[in-house]
Design a protein around this motif. Structure first.
Motif, short mmCIF file in Angstrom:
data_model
loop_
_atom_site.label_atom_id
_atom_site.label_comp_id
_atom_site.label_asym_id
_atom_site.label_seq_id
_atom_site.Cartn_x
_atom_site.Cartn_y
_atom_site.Cartn_z
N PHE A 202 0.83 -1.15 0.00
CA PHE A 202 0.09 0.12 0.00
C PHE A 202 0.86 1.19 -0.01
CE2 PHE A 202 -0.17 -2.08 4.43
CZ PHE A 202 0.64 -0.89 5.11
N HIS A 203 1.87 1.16 -0.82
CA HIS A 203 2.77 2.37 -1.16
C HIS A 203 3.78 2.81 -0.05
CE1 HIS A 203 0.46 2.89 -4.78
NE2 HIS A 203 -0.67 2.71 -4.31
N GLY A 204 3.85 1.63 0.87
CA GLY A 204 5.05 1.84 1.81
C GLY A 204 6.12 1.35 1.29
N LEU A 205 7.19 1.18 2.04
CA LEU A 205 8.33 0.42 1.70
C LEU A 205 8.68 -0.93 1.93
CD1 LEU A 205 10.71 3.15 3.12
CD2 LEU A 205 10.05 3.14 0.86
N LYS A 206 9.51 -1.58 1.06
CA LYS A 206 9.63 -3.02 1.32
C LYS A 206 10.49 -3.22 2.54
CE LYS A 206 10.22 -3.66 -3.81
NZ LYS A 206 9.84 -2.42 -4.05
N GLY A 207 10.07 -4.44 3.09
CA GLY A 207 10.86 -4.62 4.60
C GLY A 207 10.04 -4.05 5.54
N THR A 208 8.77 -3.64 5.48
CA THR A 208 8.15 -3.24 6.50
C THR A 208 6.59 -3.91 6.51
OG1 THR A 208 7.00 -1.38 5.18
CG2 THR A 208 9.06 -0.82 6.33
N GLY A 209 6.12 -4.24 7.65
CA GLY A 209 4.80 -4.86 7.79
C GLY A 209 4.35 -5.07 9.42
N ALA A 210 3.40 -5.59 9.57
CA ALA A 210 2.73 -5.50 10.90
C ALA A 210 1.94 -6.99 11.25
CB ALA A 210 2.17 -4.51 11.55
N LEU A 211 2.07 -7.30 12.42
CA LEU A 211 0.94 -8.50 12.56
C LEU A 211 0.25 -8.23 13.78
CD1 LEU A 211 0.12 -11.42 12.28
CD2 LEU A 211 2.12 -12.05 14.14
N PHE A 212 -1.08 -8.07 13.63
CA PHE A 212 -1.91 -7.93 14.78
C PHE A 212 -2.15 -9.29 15.39
CE2 PHE A 212 -6.26 -9.24 15.85
CZ PHE A 212 -6.84 -8.30 16.97
N ILE A 213 -1.76 -9.11 16.76
CA ILE A 213 -2.14 -10.30 17.70
C ILE A 213 -3.10 -10.05 18.85
CG2 ILE A 213 -1.10 -12.10 19.24
CD1 ILE A 213 1.76 -11.31 17.81
N ARG A 214 -4.31 -10.61 18.55
CA ARG A 214 -5.42 -10.09 19.76
C ARG A 214 -4.85 -10.22 21.16
NH1 ARG A 214 -8.87 -12.73 22.32
NH2 ARG A 214 -8.72 -14.64 21.12
N GLU A 215 -5.44 -9.21 21.85
CA GLU A 215 -5.02 -9.50 23.30
C GLU A 215 -5.37 -10.66 23.95
OE1 GLU A 215 -5.11 -5.75 26.54
OE2 GLU A 215 -7.17 -6.94 26.48
N GLY A 216 -4.39 -11.48 24.67
CA GLY A 216 -4.66 -12.53 25.32
C GLY A 216 -4.29 -13.69 24.45
N VAL A 217 -3.68 -13.54 23.31
CA VAL A 217 -3.60 -14.52 22.28
C VAL A 217 -1.87 -14.85 22.57
CG1 VAL A 217 -2.85 -15.30 19.85
CG2 VAL A 217 -5.14 -14.42 20.73
N ASN A 218 -1.38 -16.07 22.62
CA ASN A 218 -0.12 -16.46 23.09
C ASN A 218 0.54 -17.10 21.98
OD1 ASN A 218 2.30 -16.91 24.55
ND2 ASN A 218 1.84 -19.01 24.91
N ILE A 219 1.53 -16.67 21.24
CA ILE A 219 2.38 -17.16 20.18
C ILE A 219 3.79 -16.92 20.61
CG2 ILE A 219 0.72 -16.71 18.36
CD1 ILE A 219 2.77 -14.71 17.21
N SER A 220 4.45 -18.04 19.93
CA SER A 220 6.06 -18.18 20.16
C SER A 220 6.83 -17.28 19.29
CB SER A 220 6.67 -19.41 20.07
OG SER A 220 6.07 -20.26 21.37
N PRO A 221 7.91 -16.59 19.62
CA PRO A 221 8.74 -15.77 18.63
C PRO A 221 9.38 -16.67 17.85
CG PRO A 221 9.56 -15.81 20.94
CD PRO A 221 8.46 -16.48 21.00
#
Length: 380
Positions: A202-221
């Protein structure tokens, strides 16, 4: 140049580039450092996180910055698998996912996980009922793309999310990479636990992004290191990139409100012009489709040859997704939709941005018609 390959990547907005340069030049401190320069960088990173969260309609604490869609999808899927493997090792996805999802679950299969690939119909859409049928006692994750990156089919995310409310232990991941800035998605209302976006779509730069992780959800890095990103993603943060991404997302969402009808008009013009060409088969569904993607085939012509022929006329389109285009294999998405291999091998994708103009669509249609005739004569 007429650029119709925006699903592969978009041209960064001038304001986005300016923001990146400004932050890189003046606020280059490490946001984890205790001194003033570090504090300034941390403040900018926090502002970018807050703005991104606000634009997505979620909490700042639910945003983890990543390097893009591939990392975000891998973090969501493998992070869920690592964190919840003691409860179950079954994952559900579809037959039309992006390679970063498809190959991530394939890798998990090699580690003892079981994956169910739910089929789609001829319009490239999955059924929430079919996903429900695939659920088992050991299912821990359902991962479904919002907008398919090749044909533009929109999946019934809300219906799937509502169905999964009856299975509270199953996490719901959505790949929103093609949808962000093009098609609204209410993350809370749809019951989404994990959602991926990528700045350069969406017209940003390569190498950028985000992951939404809902509050209370547990995932491992996946990337172990320091305490960055709530211990979900170690490594020094790309402050300038994330500031630029937040600006790009804001600008794209503003244009989504103002120019969605314009985008649909351009795509509609292209579809109408292609429909009257006897050698063309359109694969993108008429209904429940994205406003910026159109996939079609010209029987008897190789897609790669056609792409390069259009390039000679200054028009840039693509074959399958950019991540898979160099494999010279038929689109797995089209094959999953029941498209014959001979047509799948000749598929072309046109993908728009808000910068495209109606006259460019008319130039494209003439070029497609002329090129089809020229290449057809060569084949004969």
């Amino acid at each position: 140049m007429i650029y119709f390959d925006n699903s592969a990547t978009t041209k960064p907005y001038t304001e986005v580039l300016d923001a990146f340069v400004k932050v890189s030049s003046d606020y280059y401190g490490n946001p984890s450092s205790l001194h003033q320069a570090g504090g300034q960088a941390e403040k900018l990173l926090s502002q970018a996180r807050s703005q991104t969260a606000k634009l997505l309609g979620v909490k700042s604490s639910e945003i983890v910055f990543t390097s893009g869609g591939t990392e975000g999808n891998n973090l969501a899927i493998k992070g869920t698998a690592l964190a919840h493997k003691g409860r179950g090792k079954h994952i559900i996805t579809t037959t039309i996912e992006h390679a970063s999802v498809h190959n991530a679950v394939k890798q998990l299969e090699e580690s003892g996980f079981e994956v169910t690939y739910v089929p789609v119909n001829a319009a490239g859409q999955v059924s929430s009922a079919d996903i429900k049928k695939a659920i088992r006692k050991d299912t821990i994750l359902v991962s479904v793309i919002h907008i398919n990156n090749e044909v533009g089919s929109v999946q019934p995310i809300w219906e799937i999310g509502q169905m999964l409310q009856g299975f509270p232990k199953i996490l719901f991941h959505v790949d929103h990479v093609q949808g962000a800035g093009k098609l609204p998605l209410d993350l809370y209302d749809c019951g989404i636990d994990l959602c991926t976006i990528s700045g350069h779509k969406f017209h940003g730069l390569k190498g950028t992004g985000a992951l939404f992780i809902r509050e209370g959800v547990n995932i491992s890095p996946l990337l172990s290191g320091g305490d960055q990103e709530g211990r979900k993603r170690g490594g020094t943060e790309n402050v300038a990139g994330m500031v630029a991404m937040a600006k790009a997302l804001r600008m794209s969402l503003d244009l989504q409100d103002k120019k969605s009808a314009h985008l649909k008009q351009i795509l509609g013009t292209i579809r109408a012009g292609l429909e009257i060409l006897p050698e063309v088969t359109i694969h993108t569904p008429v209904h429940s489709a994205a406003p910026h993607i159109l996939n079609f085939s010209i029987e008897g012509l190789k897609a790669e040859v056609f792409v390069h022929a259009l390039e000679q006329k200054g028009i840039y389109v693509s074959t399958t997704s950019a991540c898979s285009s160099k494999r010279h294999a038929p689109s797995k998405t089209l094959l999953a939709m029941g498209v014959p291999a001979r047509l799948a091998e000749s598929a072309i994708r046109v993908s728009l941005s808000y910068d495209n103009r109606l006259e460019e669509a008319e130039i494209l249609l003439k070029a497609v018609s002329d090129t089809a005739i020229q290449l057809g004569e060569v084949i004969k």
